[in-house]
Design a protein around this motif. Sequence first.
Motif, PDB file in Angstrom:
ATOM      1  N   ALA A  55       0.866  -1.176   0.000  1.00  0.00           N
ATOM      2  CA  ALA A  55       0.000   0.000   0.000  1.00  0.00           C
ATOM      3  C   ALA A  55       0.905   1.229   0.000  1.00  0.00           C
ATOM      4  O   ALA A  55       1.520   1.551   1.014  1.00  0.00           O
ATOM      5  N   ASP A  56       1.012   1.883  -1.150  1.00  0.00           N
ATOM      6  CA  ASP A  56       1.840   3.088  -1.276  1.00  0.00           C
ATOM      7  C   ASP A  56       0.948   4.301  -1.093  1.00  0.00           C
ATOM      8  O   ASP A  56       0.326   4.787  -2.031  1.00  0.00           O
ATOM      9  N   MET A  57       0.889   4.787   0.130  1.00  0.00           N
ATOM     10  CA  MET A  57       0.045   5.930   0.447  1.00  0.00           C
ATOM     11  C   MET A  57       0.745   7.251   0.120  1.00  0.00           C
ATOM     12  O   MET A  57       0.102   8.284   0.046  1.00  0.00           O
ATOM     13  N   ASP A  58       2.046   7.224  -0.062  1.00  0.00           N
ATOM     14  CA  ASP A  58       2.828   8.442  -0.287  1.00  0.00           C
ATOM     15  C   ASP A  58       2.798   8.875  -1.752  1.00  0.00           C
ATOM     16  O   ASP A  58       2.613  10.043  -2.043  1.00  0.00           O
ATOM     17  N   GLN A  59       3.040   7.956  -2.657  1.00  0.00           N
ATOM     18  CA  GLN A  59       3.015   8.212  -4.104  1.00  0.00           C
ATOM     19  C   GLN A  59       3.988   9.313  -4.538  1.00  0.00           C
ATOM     20  O   GLN A  59       3.690  10.066  -5.461  1.00  0.00           O
ATOM     21  N   ASP A  60       5.148   9.424  -3.888  1.00  0.00           N
ATOM     22  CA  ASP A  60       6.131  10.398  -4.350  1.00  0.00           C
ATOM     23  C   ASP A  60       7.220   9.677  -5.137  1.00  0.00           C
ATOM     24  O   ASP A  60       7.156   8.468  -5.355  1.00  0.00           O
ATOM     25  N   ALA A  61       8.216  10.421  -5.589  1.00  0.00           N
ATOM     26  CA  ALA A  61       9.252   9.848  -6.461  1.00  0.00           C
ATOM     27  C   ALA A  61      10.039   8.743  -5.765  1.00  0.00           C
ATOM     28  O   ALA A  61      10.329   7.705  -6.367  1.00  0.00           O
ATOM     29  N   LEU A  62      10.370   8.931  -4.481  1.00  0.00           N
ATOM     30  CA  LEU A  62      11.148   7.939  -3.753  1.00  0.00           C
ATOM     31  C   LEU A  62      10.372   6.634  -3.564  1.00  0.00           C
ATOM     32  O   LEU A  62      10.910   5.551  -3.759  1.00  0.00           O
ATOM     33  N   SER A  63       9.106   6.748  -3.221  1.00  0.00           N
ATOM     34  CA  SER A  63       8.311   5.527  -3.045  1.00  0.00           C
ATOM     35  C   SER A  63       8.106   4.808  -4.376  1.00  0.00           C
ATOM     36  O   SER A  63       8.054   3.581  -4.419  1.00  0.00           O
ATOM     37  N   LYS A  64       8.041   5.548  -5.451  1.00  0.00           N
ATOM     38  CA  LYS A  64       7.911   4.912  -6.772  1.00  0.00           C
ATOM     39  C   LYS A  64       9.196   4.188  -7.170  1.00  0.00           C
ATOM     40  O   LYS A  64       9.144   3.125  -7.784  1.00  0.00           O
ATOM     41  N   VAL A  65      10.347   4.763  -6.799  1.00  0.00           N
ATOM     42  CA  VAL A  65      11.628   4.089  -7.051  1.00  0.00           C
ATOM     43  C   VAL A  65      11.679   2.779  -6.272  1.00  0.00           C
ATOM     44  O   VAL A  65      12.074   1.731  -6.802  1.00  0.00           O
ATOM     45  N   ILE A  66      11.258   2.838  -5.013  1.00  0.00           N
ATOM     46  CA  ILE A  66      11.228   1.619  -4.180  1.00  0.00           C
ATOM     47  C   ILE A  66      10.290   0.589  -4.793  1.00  0.00           C
ATOM     48  O   ILE A  66      10.617  -0.604  -4.874  1.00  0.00           O
ATOM     49  N   MET A  67       9.132   1.021  -5.249  1.00  0.00           N
ATOM     50  CA  MET A  67       8.158   0.099  -5.856  1.00  0.00           C
ATOM     51  C   MET A  67       8.723  -0.529  -7.132  1.00  0.00           C
ATOM     52  O   MET A  67       8.535  -1.723  -7.372  1.00  0.00           O
ATOM     53  N   ASN A  68       9.408   0.241  -7.946  1.00  0.00           N
ATOM     54  CA  ASN A  68      10.007  -0.307  -9.172  1.00  0.00           C
ATOM     55  C   ASN A  68      11.082  -1.335  -8.850  1.00  0.00           C
ATOM     56  O   ASN A  68      11.195  -2.356  -9.533  1.00  0.00           O
ATOM     57  N   LYS A  69      11.877  -1.072  -7.819  1.00  0.00           N
ATOM     58  CA  LYS A  69      12.904  -2.044  -7.413  1.00  0.00           C
ATOM     59  C   LYS A  69      12.262  -3.331  -6.902  1.00  0.00           C
ATOM     60  O   LYS A  69      12.754  -4.423  -7.182  1.00  0.00           O
ATOM     61  N   ILE A  70      11.198  -3.200  -6.136  1.00  0.00           N
ATOM     62  CA  ILE A  70      10.492  -4.385  -5.627  1.00  0.00           C
ATOM     63  C   ILE A  70       9.913  -5.187  -6.784  1.00  0.00           C
ATOM     64  O   ILE A  70       9.985  -6.417  -6.799  1.00  0.00           O
ATOM     65  N   ASP A  71       9.352  -4.500  -7.771  1.00  0.00           N
ATOM     66  CA  ASP A  71       8.773  -5.193  -8.928  1.00  0.00           C
ATOM     67  C   ASP A  71       9.821  -5.934  -9.747  1.00  0.00           C
ATOM     68  O   ASP A  71       9.495  -6.887 -10.452  1.00  0.00           O
ATOM     69  N   SER A  72      11.078  -5.517  -9.669  1.00  0.00           N
ATOM     70  CA  SER A  72      12.129  -6.165 -10.458  1.00  0.00           C
ATOM     71  C   SER A  72      12.649  -7.457  -9.810  1.00  0.00           C
ATOM     72  O   SER A  72      13.398  -8.189 -10.445  1.00  0.00           O
ATOM     73  N   LEU A  73      12.249  -7.740  -8.572  1.00  0.00           N
ATOM     74  CA  LEU A  73      12.733  -8.938  -7.886  1.00  0.00           C
ATOM     75  C   LEU A  73      11.999 -10.182  -8.364  1.00  0.00           C
ATOM     76  O   LEU A  73      10.810 -10.132  -8.688  1.00  0.00           O
ATOM     77  N   LYS A  74      12.711 -11.308  -8.380  1.00  0.00           N
ATOM     78  CA  LYS A  74      12.122 -12.560  -8.857  1.00  0.00           C
ATOM     79  C   LYS A  74      11.502 -13.383  -7.737  1.00  0.00           C
ATOM     80  O   LYS A  74      10.587 -14.161  -7.980  1.00  0.00           O
ATOM     81  N   ASP A  75      11.993 -13.223  -6.500  1.00  0.00           N
ATOM     82  CA  ASP A  75      11.529 -14.052  -5.388  1.00  0.00           C
ATOM     83  C   ASP A  75      10.200 -13.610  -4.803  1.00  0.00           C
ATOM     84  O   ASP A  75       9.511 -14.404  -4.162  1.00  0.00           O
ATOM     85  N   ILE A  76       9.861 -12.337  -4.967  1.00  0.00           N
ATOM     86  CA  ILE A  76       8.627 -11.820  -4.389  1.00  0.00           C
ATOM     87  C   ILE A  76       7.826 -11.072  -5.449  1.00  0.00           C
ATOM     88  O   ILE A  76       8.376 -10.559  -6.422  1.00  0.00           O
ATOM     89  N   LYS A  77       6.505 -11.045  -5.240  1.00  0.00           N
ATOM     90  CA  LYS A  77       5.616 -10.347  -6.171  1.00  0.00           C
ATOM     91  C   LYS A  77       4.716  -9.416  -5.369  1.00  0.00           C
ATOM     92  O   LYS A  77       4.004  -9.861  -4.477  1.00  0.00           O
ATOM     93  N   ALA A  78       4.781  -8.133  -5.683  1.00  0.00           N
ATOM     94  CA  ALA A  78       3.987  -7.130  -4.975  1.00  0.00           C
ATOM     95  C   ALA A  78       2.607  -7.026  -5.598  1.00  0.00           C
ATOM     96  O   ALA A  78       2.470  -6.888  -6.806  1.00  0.00           O
TER      97      ALA A  78
END
Length: 181
Positions: A55-78
Amino acid sequence: MLRLFKKDFILFFRDHRAVILAFLLPVILITLFAFAYGSFGAFDVRRGPVEFLVADMDQDALSKVIMNKIDSLKDIKAVRSGYSESRELVIKGKYPSALIINEGLHDSLESGGTIPIELLYDRSREMENAIVMQNLTYIIMSELDRYIFEANINKFIENSFPFIDKAMSEGLLSGDLFKDR
Protein backbone atom coordinates in the motif's frame (compact mmCIF):
# COMPACT_ATOMS: atom_id res chain seq x y z
CA MET A 1 37.94 -59.56 18.90
CA LEU A 2 37.09 -60.65 15.38
CA ARG A 3 35.38 -63.80 16.67
CA LEU A 4 33.21 -61.72 19.00
CA PHE A 5 32.17 -59.43 16.14
CA LYS A 6 31.37 -62.41 13.88
CA LYS A 7 29.31 -64.12 16.61
CA ASP A 8 27.26 -60.95 17.31
CA PHE A 9 26.77 -60.35 13.60
CA ILE A 10 25.34 -63.86 13.08
CA LEU A 11 23.11 -63.53 16.17
CA PHE A 12 21.81 -60.17 14.96
CA PHE A 13 20.74 -61.48 11.53
CA ARG A 14 19.06 -64.56 13.07
CA ASP A 15 16.83 -62.27 15.13
CA HIS A 16 14.23 -61.11 12.59
CA ARG A 17 12.72 -58.50 14.91
CA ALA A 18 16.10 -56.78 15.37
CA VAL A 19 16.70 -56.68 11.62
CA ILE A 20 13.27 -55.17 10.99
CA LEU A 21 13.71 -52.58 13.74
CA ALA A 22 17.19 -51.65 12.57
CA PHE A 23 16.58 -51.32 8.82
CA LEU A 24 12.94 -51.44 7.81
CA LEU A 25 11.41 -49.27 10.53
CA PRO A 26 13.56 -46.17 9.74
CA VAL A 27 12.66 -46.44 6.05
CA ILE A 28 8.96 -46.64 6.92
CA LEU A 29 9.19 -43.64 9.26
CA ILE A 30 11.10 -41.53 6.73
CA THR A 31 8.50 -42.30 4.06
CA LEU A 32 5.64 -41.50 6.43
CA PHE A 33 7.12 -38.11 7.40
CA ALA A 34 7.88 -37.32 3.76
CA PHE A 35 4.22 -37.82 2.89
CA ALA A 36 3.07 -35.89 5.97
CA TYR A 37 5.19 -32.82 5.23
CA GLY A 38 4.59 -32.87 1.50
CA SER A 39 8.14 -33.26 0.25
CA PHE A 40 7.67 -36.65 -1.35
CA GLY A 41 8.45 -36.54 -5.07
CA ALA A 42 9.68 -33.28 -6.55
CA PHE A 43 11.64 -31.13 -4.14
CA ASP A 44 10.38 -27.80 -5.50
CA VAL A 45 8.85 -26.42 -2.32
CA ARG A 46 7.95 -22.99 -3.72
CA ARG A 47 5.78 -22.96 -6.78
CA GLY A 48 6.55 -19.37 -7.67
CA PRO A 49 7.34 -15.98 -6.15
CA VAL A 50 5.88 -15.15 -2.75
CA GLU A 51 3.01 -12.70 -3.12
CA PHE A 52 2.61 -9.90 -0.59
CA LEU A 53 0.58 -6.70 -0.44
CA VAL A 54 1.88 -3.16 -0.91
CA ALA A 55 0.00 0.00 0.00
CA ASP A 56 1.84 3.09 -1.28
CA MET A 57 0.05 5.93 0.45
CA ASP A 58 2.83 8.44 -0.29
CA GLN A 59 3.02 8.21 -4.10
CA ASP A 60 6.13 10.40 -4.35
CA ALA A 61 9.25 9.85 -6.46
CA LEU A 62 11.15 7.94 -3.75
CA SER A 63 8.31 5.53 -3.04
CA LYS A 64 7.91 4.91 -6.77
CA VAL A 65 11.63 4.09 -7.05
CA ILE A 66 11.23 1.62 -4.18
CA MET A 67 8.16 0.10 -5.86
CA ASN A 68 10.01 -0.31 -9.17
CA LYS A 69 12.90 -2.04 -7.41
CA ILE A 70 10.49 -4.38 -5.63
CA ASP A 71 8.77 -5.19 -8.93
CA SER A 72 12.13 -6.16 -10.46
CA LEU A 73 12.73 -8.94 -7.89
CA LYS A 74 12.12 -12.56 -8.86
CA ASP A 75 11.53 -14.05 -5.39
CA ILE A 76 8.63 -11.82 -4.39
CA LYS A 77 5.62 -10.35 -6.17
CA ALA A 78 3.99 -7.13 -4.97
CA VAL A 79 0.19 -6.92 -5.16
CA ARG A 80 -1.06 -3.32 -4.92
CA SER A 81 -3.85 -2.56 -2.44
CA GLY A 82 -5.06 0.07 0.02
CA TYR A 83 -4.16 0.37 3.68
CA SER A 84 -7.33 -1.06 5.24
CA GLU A 85 -7.64 -3.79 2.61
CA SER A 86 -4.03 -4.86 3.20
CA ARG A 87 -4.56 -4.97 6.94
CA GLU A 88 -7.72 -7.10 6.61
CA LEU A 89 -6.19 -9.56 4.14
CA VAL A 90 -3.11 -10.15 6.31
CA ILE A 91 -5.24 -10.62 9.43
CA LYS A 92 -7.46 -13.12 7.57
CA GLY A 93 -4.35 -15.01 6.43
CA LYS A 94 -4.89 -14.47 2.70
CA TYR A 95 -1.41 -12.95 2.30
CA PRO A 96 1.71 -13.46 4.43
CA SER A 97 2.58 -9.77 4.76
CA ALA A 98 1.87 -6.22 3.67
CA LEU A 99 4.29 -3.34 3.16
CA ILE A 100 2.70 0.03 3.90
CA ILE A 101 4.46 3.21 2.84
CA ASN A 102 2.63 5.98 4.69
CA GLU A 103 2.47 9.61 3.60
CA GLY A 104 5.43 11.83 4.40
CA LEU A 105 8.34 9.54 3.50
CA HIS A 106 10.30 12.35 1.85
CA ASP A 107 9.56 14.82 4.66
CA SER A 108 10.56 12.41 7.42
CA LEU A 109 13.87 11.69 5.68
CA GLU A 110 14.52 15.42 5.27
CA SER A 111 13.81 16.12 8.94
CA GLY A 112 15.56 13.00 10.26
CA GLY A 113 12.34 11.72 11.82
CA THR A 114 10.83 8.26 11.98
CA ILE A 115 10.51 6.57 8.62
CA PRO A 116 6.80 5.99 7.91
CA ILE A 117 7.08 2.44 6.59
CA GLU A 118 5.21 -0.46 8.19
CA LEU A 119 5.37 -4.17 7.60
CA LEU A 120 2.33 -6.13 8.72
CA TYR A 121 2.77 -9.89 8.75
CA ASP A 122 1.06 -13.14 9.63
CA ARG A 123 3.17 -14.96 12.22
CA SER A 124 1.95 -18.36 11.07
CA ARG A 125 3.70 -17.96 7.70
CA GLU A 126 7.30 -17.59 8.85
CA MET A 127 9.04 -19.02 5.78
CA GLU A 128 7.25 -16.76 3.32
CA ASN A 129 7.78 -13.74 5.56
CA ALA A 130 11.49 -14.49 5.83
CA ILE A 131 11.77 -14.38 2.03
CA VAL A 132 9.76 -11.15 1.82
CA MET A 133 11.65 -9.44 4.66
CA GLN A 134 15.06 -10.39 3.31
CA ASN A 135 14.30 -8.88 -0.09
CA LEU A 136 12.48 -5.81 1.25
CA THR A 137 15.18 -4.98 3.80
CA TYR A 138 17.82 -4.89 1.09
CA ILE A 139 15.73 -2.79 -1.33
CA ILE A 140 14.35 -0.29 1.17
CA MET A 141 17.58 0.25 3.09
CA SER A 142 19.67 0.68 -0.05
CA GLU A 143 17.26 3.22 -1.55
CA LEU A 144 16.84 5.17 1.69
CA ASP A 145 20.60 5.20 2.25
CA ARG A 146 21.18 6.45 -1.29
CA TYR A 147 18.60 9.20 -0.83
CA ILE A 148 20.00 10.30 2.56
CA PHE A 149 23.58 10.23 1.23
CA GLU A 150 22.70 12.38 -1.78
CA ALA A 151 20.72 14.83 0.37
CA ASN A 152 23.62 15.20 2.81
CA ILE A 153 26.12 15.72 -0.02
CA ASN A 154 23.85 18.37 -1.55
CA LYS A 155 23.56 20.16 1.81
CA PHE A 156 27.33 20.02 2.26
CA ILE A 157 27.96 21.45 -1.23
CA GLU A 158 25.36 24.20 -0.71
CA ASN A 159 26.80 25.17 2.67
CA SER A 160 30.48 24.88 1.74
CA PHE A 161 30.34 26.29 -1.77
CA PRO A 162 27.45 28.78 -2.01
CA PHE A 163 28.78 30.19 -5.27
CA ILE A 164 28.24 26.87 -7.14
CA ASP A 165 24.88 26.75 -8.85
CA LYS A 166 22.47 23.84 -8.30
CA ALA A 167 22.90 22.39 -11.82
CA MET A 168 26.64 22.06 -11.36
CA SER A 169 26.32 20.39 -7.92
CA GLU A 170 23.79 17.88 -9.32
CA GLY A 171 26.23 17.19 -12.17
CA LEU A 172 28.95 16.46 -9.64
CA LEU A 173 26.73 13.95 -7.82
CA SER A 174 25.57 12.11 -10.90
CA GLY A 175 29.00 12.07 -12.57
CA ASP A 176 27.61 13.76 -15.70
CA LEU A 177 29.98 16.69 -15.35
CA PHE A 178 33.06 14.70 -16.44
CA LYS A 179 31.54 12.26 -18.97
CA ASP A 180 32.78 14.07 -22.08
CA ARG A 181 36.37 14.36 -20.85
